[in-house]
Motif scaffolding. Sequence first.
Motif, mmCIF file in Angstrom:
data_model
loop_
_atom_site.group_PDB
_atom_site.id
_atom_site.type_symbol
_atom_site.label_atom_id
_atom_site.label_comp_id
_atom_site.label_asym_id
_atom_site.label_seq_id
_atom_site.Cartn_x
_atom_site.Cartn_y
_atom_site.Cartn_z
ATOM 1 N N ALA A 108 0.836 -1.208 0.339
ATOM 2 C CA ALA A 108 -0.182 -0.014 0.392
ATOM 3 C C ALA A 108 1.172 1.120 -0.151
ATOM 4 N N THR A 180 -4.297 1.734 -3.056
ATOM 5 C CA THR A 180 -4.712 0.930 -4.184
ATOM 6 C C THR A 180 -3.913 1.204 -4.948
ATOM 7 N N GLN A 182 -2.229 1.238 -8.918
ATOM 8 C CA GLN A 182 -3.519 0.286 -9.896
ATOM 9 C C GLN A 182 -2.365 1.022 -11.446
#
Length: 244
Positions: A108, A180, A182
């Motif tokens: 994280a 998160t 991505q």
Amino acid sequence: MKTSPFRTTAATRPLLWILPALLALPLLAGCGEAGGLAAAGPTPTANGPVHLWPDRRPASVPPPDPGGAPPEYVPGLPAVRNQNVHEVDPIALVQAELRSRPGTYSGADGMPQETAAAVAACGKDGQDPAKCPVLTPYYRDLTGNGRDELIAGIELPDRMMSVRVYTADPDGRLNRIMATTQTVIAVELAGQDVVLRVPSGNDGYELITAWSWDEKQRSMLPTREQIVRVPAGAQTPPSVTGAP
């Protein structure tokens, strides 16, 4: 010879057939008027789910990890008054996390070294503000407590992005409730959800994930996922949509 009053004669018999027909005429006429009864057609038969091979012994699956990141308090920042995250400098917030976990490249808090160096330089004299990876924050009540959360985005190399959400507790501590990383097409706000659109791995399709507040976990969790087809000629929207 006296005639019985109850005896039906041939002369009166046609009248007895005509009278019911006359009484029925208003009812028949009313069905064709506006607002009257009309046939809806045949009702389709409801088809419920069918359990295939019901006698088969099901596999035993342990409860899954809820996903997402556990809530993390951010050290090194002054207390927030009245749980008002609008007071918080988003750059100072990300820099405080960076100082608390230096050299972290995965998970994280993972951040490439060049991005970490650029974050540390944000706001310093001589640095171009456009080169700061910390994006303008957005605010939305995501937990349902009537107070806004701070939604931060950090640009990473190769079109990757770290999306983080912070809330303030009654003691004024900043608490990160979502993190998160991505390869992001777009980030959107839908009600109390943070929605990420990312490539699905199949050409012409993208994966949409909705992150929602979970009261039990005290953090945002990925609660819904959907693979959708991208319409031909569709243009990529702005990287973040919503109202700051």
